[in-house]
Design an enzyme around this catalytic site. Structure first.
Site, short mmCIF file in Angstrom:
data_model
loop_
_atom_site.label_atom_id
_atom_site.label_comp_id
_atom_site.label_asym_id
_atom_site.label_seq_id
_atom_site.Cartn_x
_atom_site.Cartn_y
_atom_site.Cartn_z
N GLU A 1 0.85 -1.19 0.00
CA GLU A 1 0.00 0.00 0.00
C GLU A 1 0.89 1.23 0.00
OE1 GLU A 1 -3.10 0.10 2.98
OE2 GLU A 1 -2.93 2.29 3.19
N GLU B 1 -2.35 11.29 3.45
CA GLU B 1 -3.41 11.10 4.43
C GLU B 1 -3.41 12.31 5.36
OE1 GLU B 1 -4.32 6.69 5.72
OE2 GLU B 1 -2.16 7.06 5.79
#
Length: 337
Positions: free
Chosen positions: A225, A230
């Site tokens: 990932e 974020e």
């Protein structure tokens, strides 16, 4: 014994000794390898290998490509820029070898291979985006229910808008949207640029990220990932860039952070530079985090994109009880190689 028979036997013995002489099949020696990368960003590198007593040369270009070159002189075009460890093996007439390694840094011009400029009003382009739909927490105890309704996801005035809303919907307290390019676009290595303005509100968890295309068979985190961006509303303006993979997932992920200004009121550029040798994450062209890429990591395969706004969960945390709605806006997403 007749003289002529003795002479024949002596001759055969002499020939046998001669054929076993090491001077007849000498081992290659004095291997010298030179590499000259082009200066025109074409990815071309001119190699020259010479060795005493060599009859051919095998090149391992450091990216999984091998080539046997009788003369030792070859020009190879790397499809992607980066630093590669090249190994050259000089071979003798009956298989004797000598090897040498060197590193070469290659520059390639970037060309746009895929993008969405979000210039057409309405639903996102179905040729480029699908949806994850439903609730259930998505493994992170998230609180939203993902839909494809225009209330939660729409393209307007040149931007994609993903809107999280406080509302009771199919048993969840919030709705939002999660777009993904799975089975529509995936790629290996390149540069990604995304221009986005992030949602405000404690408990929001917007993300611009990628998953390995083999997730359905390998599972997570074996698929790998890459979190290009974020953010959580409880730590305003703190941007996270993170990789997840076996041994470094969840709370033990491999990442870093950077503080910026106006993350929720202005557009910023979130970037990824991904090659066979390294994975680098940037905000506004400022490096956040670097991880050396190796063959043992799952970052040498196709990945697809995900754009979403989650609510709460293990990363987003407690949601402000006064929260009503918040929107992530994406001006563009571009992939260069």
């Amino acid at each position: 014994m007749p003289f002529y028979i003795l002479a024949i036997l002596l001759g055969l013995f002499s020939c046998s000794k001669k054929s076993d002489s090491p001077t007849q099949n000498p081992v290659p020696s004095n291997l010298v390898v030179n590499a000259i990368p082009s200066t025109d960003n074409s990815g071309n590198v001119s190699f020259t290998a010479t060795a005493t007593n060599a009859v051919s040369y095998e090149y391992d270009f450091g990216n999984g490509v091998f080539q046997t070159v009788p003369t030792g002189v070859v020009t190879y075009q790397y499809p992607n820029g980066g630093t590669y460890t090249v190994n050259v093996t000089a071979k003798g007439a009956v298989g004797q070898t000598i090897s040498k390694s060197l590193q070469v840094t290659v520059a390639t011009a970037l060309g746009l291979v895929w993008s969405d400029e979000f210039n057409t009003n309405g639903a996102p382009d179905p040729a480029k985006w699908g949806y994850d739909l439903g609730g259930g927490g998505y493994g992170n105890n998230e609180l939203e229910y993902y839909t494809n309704r225009p209330e939660n996801v729409i393209v307007e005035n040149g931007v994609l808008k993903i809107k999280a809303i406080k509302e009771n919907y199919n048993g969840s307290a919030y709705t939002s949207a999660r777009l993904l390019s799975k089975d529509k676009f995936a790629f290996k290595y390149g540069k990604v640029e995304v221009s986005a303005k992030l949602p405000a509100g404690v408990g929001t968890w917007p993300a611009i990220w990628m998953l390995g295309s083999n997730i359905s068979t390998a599972g997570w985190p074996a698929c790998g990932e890459i979190d290009i961006m974020e953010h959580r509303g409880s730590e305003l303006n703190k941007i996270f860039g993170t990789l997840h993979y076996p041994g470094h997932s969840g709370g033990n992920a491999d990442g870093n952070t950077k503080m910026i200004s106006n993350a929720t009121t202005a557009f910023h550029k979130y970037s990824l530079d991904w090659s066979v040798s390294a994975i680098k994450i940037y905000v506004d062209d400022q490096l956040i985090h670097t991880v050396a890429n190796t063959a043992s990591l799952p970052f040498n395969q196709d990945f697809f994109f995900i754009l979403n706004v989650a609510m709460g969960g293990t990363f987003g945390g407690t949601v402000d009880p006064n929260f009503t709605n918040a929107t992530m806006e994406v001006d563009y997403i571009r992939v260069y190689r």
